[in-house]
Design a protein around this motif. Structure first.
Motif, PDB file in Angstrom:
ATOM      1  N   GLY A  98      15.647 -31.169  19.171  1.00 15.58           N
ATOM      2  CA  GLY A  98      14.327 -30.494  19.545  1.00 15.58           C
ATOM      3  C   GLY A  98      14.815 -29.419  20.371  1.00 15.58           C
ATOM      4  N   CYS A  99      15.607 -29.797  21.370  1.00 15.95           N
ATOM      5  CA  CYS A  99      16.003 -28.360  22.248  1.00 15.95           C
ATOM      6  C   CYS A  99      16.819 -27.303  21.591  1.00 15.95           C
ATOM      7  CB  CYS A  99      16.990 -29.079  23.523  1.00 15.95           C
ATOM      8  SG  CYS A  99      16.126 -29.910  24.605  1.00 15.95           S
ATOM      9  N   VAL A 100      17.670 -27.938  20.735  1.00 14.95           N
ATOM     10  CA  VAL A 100      18.203 -26.850  19.742  1.00 14.95           C
ATOM     11  C   VAL A 100      17.489 -25.768  19.064  1.00 14.95           C
ATOM     12  CG1 VAL A 100      19.644 -26.494  17.924  1.00 14.95           C
ATOM     13  CG2 VAL A 100      20.191 -28.124  19.608  1.00 14.95           C
ATOM     14  N   ILE A 101      16.308 -26.324  18.264  1.00 19.83           N
ATOM     15  CA  ILE A 101      15.217 -25.678  17.702  1.00 19.83           C
ATOM     16  C   ILE A 101      14.677 -24.550  18.617  1.00 19.83           C
ATOM     17  CG2 ILE A 101      13.266 -25.767  16.210  1.00 19.83           C
ATOM     18  CD1 ILE A 101      14.364 -28.251  15.011  1.00 19.83           C
ATOM     19  N   GLY A 102      14.182 -25.265  19.770  1.00 24.69           N
ATOM     20  CA  GLY A 102      13.432 -24.574  20.693  1.00 24.69           C
ATOM     21  C   GLY A 102      14.369 -23.293  21.192  1.00 24.69           C
ATOM     22  N   VAL A 103      15.593 -23.486  21.586  1.00 24.55           N
ATOM     23  CA  VAL A 103      16.400 -22.326  22.022  1.00 24.55           C
ATOM     24  C   VAL A 103      16.750 -21.489  20.838  1.00 24.55           C
ATOM     25  CG1 VAL A 103      18.574 -21.939  22.629  1.00 24.55           C
ATOM     26  CG2 VAL A 103      17.606 -23.928  23.720  1.00 24.55           C
ATOM     27  N   ARG A 104      16.808 -21.770  19.414  1.00 18.19           N
ATOM     28  CA  ARG A 104      16.860 -20.617  18.469  1.00 18.19           C
ATOM     29  C   ARG A 104      15.489 -20.042  18.301  1.00 18.19           C
ATOM     30  NH1 ARG A 104      18.855 -25.098  14.015  1.00 18.19           N
ATOM     31  NH2 ARG A 104      18.650 -23.358  12.548  1.00 18.19           N
ATOM     32  N   ILE A 105      14.406 -20.695  18.402  1.00 20.80           N
ATOM     33  CA  ILE A 105      13.080 -19.923  18.359  1.00 20.80           C
ATOM     34  C   ILE A 105      13.143 -18.894  19.247  1.00 20.80           C
ATOM     35  CG2 ILE A 105      10.523 -20.184  18.498  1.00 20.80           C
ATOM     36  CD1 ILE A 105      11.107 -22.838  16.821  1.00 20.80           C
ATOM     37  N   ALA A 106      13.332 -19.356  20.680  1.00 22.50           N
ATOM     38  CA  ALA A 106      13.254 -18.579  21.889  1.00 22.50           C
ATOM     39  C   ALA A 106      13.927 -17.187  21.865  1.00 22.50           C
ATOM     40  CB  ALA A 106      13.419 -19.274  23.092  1.00 22.50           C
ATOM     41  N   SER A 107      15.541 -17.505  21.168  1.00 26.50           N
ATOM     42  CA  SER A 107      16.226 -16.551  21.338  1.00 26.50           C
ATOM     43  C   SER A 107      15.822 -15.358  20.134  1.00 26.50           C
ATOM     44  CB  SER A 107      17.748 -16.976  20.709  1.00 26.50           C
ATOM     45  OG  SER A 107      18.098 -17.981  21.646  1.00 26.50           O
ATOM     46  N   CYS A 108      15.366 -16.117  19.181  1.00 27.51           N
ATOM     47  CA  CYS A 108      14.758 -15.028  17.907  1.00 27.51           C
ATOM     48  C   CYS A 108      13.374 -14.146  18.459  1.00 27.51           C
ATOM     49  CB  CYS A 108      14.260 -15.822  16.682  1.00 27.51           C
ATOM     50  SG  CYS A 108      15.725 -16.454  15.797  1.00 27.51           S
ATOM     51  N   VAL A 109      12.554 -14.876  19.359  1.00 23.90           N
ATOM     52  CA  VAL A 109      11.717 -14.188  20.045  1.00 23.90           C
ATOM     53  C   VAL A 109      12.050 -12.971  20.782  1.00 23.90           C
ATOM     54  CG1 VAL A 109       9.512 -14.270  21.532  1.00 23.90           C
ATOM     55  CG2 VAL A 109       9.717 -16.015  19.685  1.00 23.90           C
ATOM     56  N   MET A 110      13.056 -13.304  21.744  1.00 28.53           N
ATOM     57  CA  MET A 110      13.429 -12.119  22.711  1.00 28.53           C
ATOM     58  C   MET A 110      14.242 -11.117  21.848  1.00 28.53           C
ATOM     59  SD  MET A 110      15.009 -14.423  25.951  1.00 28.53           S
ATOM     60  CE  MET A 110      16.009 -15.487  24.847  1.00 28.53           C
ATOM     61  N   LEU A 111      15.140 -11.606  20.863  1.00 29.49           N
ATOM     62  CA  LEU A 111      15.692 -10.390  19.897  1.00 29.49           C
ATOM     63  C   LEU A 111      14.815  -9.809  19.320  1.00 29.49           C
ATOM     64  CD1 LEU A 111      18.579  -9.566  19.261  1.00 29.49           C
ATOM     65  CD2 LEU A 111      18.438 -11.340  17.173  1.00 29.49           C
ATOM     66  N   LEU A 112      13.718 -10.159  18.742  1.00 25.89           N
ATOM     67  CA  LEU A 112      12.641  -9.442  18.003  1.00 25.89           C
ATOM     68  C   LEU A 112      11.769  -8.651  18.873  1.00 25.89           C
ATOM     69  CD1 LEU A 112      11.190  -9.542  15.293  1.00 25.89           C
ATOM     70  CD2 LEU A 112       9.265 -10.723  16.348  1.00 25.89           C
ATOM     71  N   SER A 113      11.794  -8.941  20.472  1.00 25.65           N
ATOM     72  CA  SER A 113      11.223  -8.079  21.230  1.00 25.65           C
ATOM     73  C   SER A 113      12.121  -6.693  21.496  1.00 25.65           C
ATOM     74  CB  SER A 113      10.921  -8.666  22.703  1.00 25.65           C
ATOM     75  OG  SER A 113      12.254  -8.960  22.907  1.00 25.65           O
ATOM     76  N   CYS A 114      13.477  -6.812  21.228  1.00 26.95           N
ATOM     77  CA  CYS A 114      14.620  -6.181  21.660  1.00 26.95           C
ATOM     78  C   CYS A 114      14.553  -5.134  20.487  1.00 26.95           C
ATOM     79  CB  CYS A 114      16.094  -6.652  21.919  1.00 26.95           C
ATOM     80  SG  CYS A 114      16.121  -7.378  23.201  1.00 26.95           S
ATOM     81  N   MET A 115      14.286  -5.622  19.153  1.00 25.80           N
ATOM     82  CA  MET A 115      14.221  -4.978  17.767  1.00 25.80           C
ATOM     83  C   MET A 115      13.124  -3.898  17.983  1.00 25.80           C
ATOM     84  SD  MET A 115      14.198  -6.105  14.030  1.00 25.80           S
ATOM     85  CE  MET A 115      12.497  -6.328  14.055  1.00 25.80           C
ATOM     86  N   PHE A 116      11.895  -4.333  18.585  1.00 19.44           N
ATOM     87  CA  PHE A 116      10.715  -3.642  18.625  1.00 19.44           C
ATOM     88  C   PHE A 116      10.977  -2.149  19.288  1.00 19.44           C
ATOM     89  CE2 PHE A 116       7.952  -7.141  17.167  1.00 19.44           C
ATOM     90  CZ  PHE A 116       7.730  -6.737  15.887  1.00 19.44           C
ATOM     91  N   VAL A 117      11.758  -2.398  20.477  1.00 15.82           N
ATOM     92  CA  VAL A 117      12.106  -1.111  21.316  1.00 15.82           C
ATOM     93  C   VAL A 117      13.078  -0.195  20.473  1.00 15.82           C
ATOM     94  CG1 VAL A 117      13.220  -0.700  23.352  1.00 15.82           C
ATOM     95  CG2 VAL A 117      11.654  -2.545  23.405  1.00 15.82           C
TER      96      VAL A 117
END
Length: 293
Positions: A98-117
């Protein structure tokens, strides 16, 4: 002029973020998860400052909550830790996964915010304009419209708050009325803007056949060097995948491949890949300060 990743060719931006998303989602090894989270965390703060710091820190407790919920409803593993309030077994393996999935989702969210910039609307039009002009127009309007809707919402709320009709003013019934009025104004304003944008694009001949697109992007030596570094890291990661260095078993028990000196090379190349844009920006800022009088 400061050297930033958004000043590179749009195709390089697309290749980098596509590869980064693919690896962040696919890799489940703890070392790769840690590198993904830390690298994207640092890059998002470098790009967006305090706003990114608030979002990134808020994701940490959400990861823990997701791991608890996941372990409560997914039962696998052999290491029992106890029972939840409805009598289901909670195992160490399910919590860790569950932590693994949560970390992957959190990393994708942060990476998505970088991509929008980094990936602006003009880059989207450049990348998809020749393939599908309608898709490029839709994406450009979407990427441009999301921040504009937020800005309109703040302006509407400030103006309505000045006349005592803000969403958080009055009793419960009045707040509901003010909220629905706020949403009505925001939707009306957004639809009017979309109609004006469509009429403007039509007047500029967007739908005419044979219309060409203008671009200011050139693929220079700086872009070639970056592509060479990116593909070097990607080749090393392909070797890591073939040697099973990026995966781990969580069911029925946690089984991790032996870490070898070659594994550290794969970890280092993955960290270099994710930190390349930030490294380029930091190097450009240092050079800019040295050349400034």
């Amino acid at each position: 002029m400061k050297m930033r990743f958004d000043s590179y060719h749009p195709m390089i931006n697309l290749i980098y973020f596509a590869a980064a998303f693919a690896m962040v989602v696919a890799f489940r090894h703890p070392a790769y998860l840690l590198i993904s989270y830390v690298a994207v965390f640092l890059y998002s703060i470098k790009l967006r400052g305090k706003r990114a710091l608030v979002l990134d820190l808020a994701l940490i407790p959400l990861i823990a909550v997701y791991a608890f919920v996941y372990s409560s409803y997914n039962h696998f593993g052999v290491t029992n830790l106890g029972e939840n309030f409805i009598g289901n077994q909670i195992t160490l393996e399910s919590i860790v996964y569950g932590c693994v999935i949560g970390v992957r989702i959190a990393s994708c969210v942060m990476l998505l915010s970088c991509m929008f910039v980094v990936v602006s609307s003009d880059k989207v039009v450049y990348l998809f304009g020749r393939i599908s002009p309608k898709l490029s127009l839709f994406l450009a309007i979407l990427l441009r419209g999301i921040p504009r809707v937020g800005e309109r919402g703040r302006r509407i709320e400030r103006s309505r708050r000045g006349i005592g009709k803000g969403c958080f003013q009055g009793n419960v019934l009045q707040r509901m009325q003010h909220f629905f009025a706020f949403v009505s104004v925001l939707i009306t304003w957004t639809l009017e803007d979309l109609i004006e944008s469509a009429a403007s694009m039509k007047c500029r001949g967007y739908s005419l056949k044979g219309r060409t697109a203008f671009s200011i992007y050139r693929f220079d030596n700086r872009d070639r060097c970056f592509v060479l570094a990116v593909f070097t890291c990607l080749v090393l990661q392909m070797m890591a995948v073939l040697l099973d260095q990026t995966d781990i078993y969580y069911n029925p028990r946690i089984i991790l491949n032996r870490v070898t000196p070659l594994s550290w090379l794969f970890y280092l190349s993955y960290a270099v890949f994710l930190l390349l844009p930030m490294g380029v920006q930091v190097a450009g800022e240092i050079r800019f300060r040295r050349l400034s009088p």
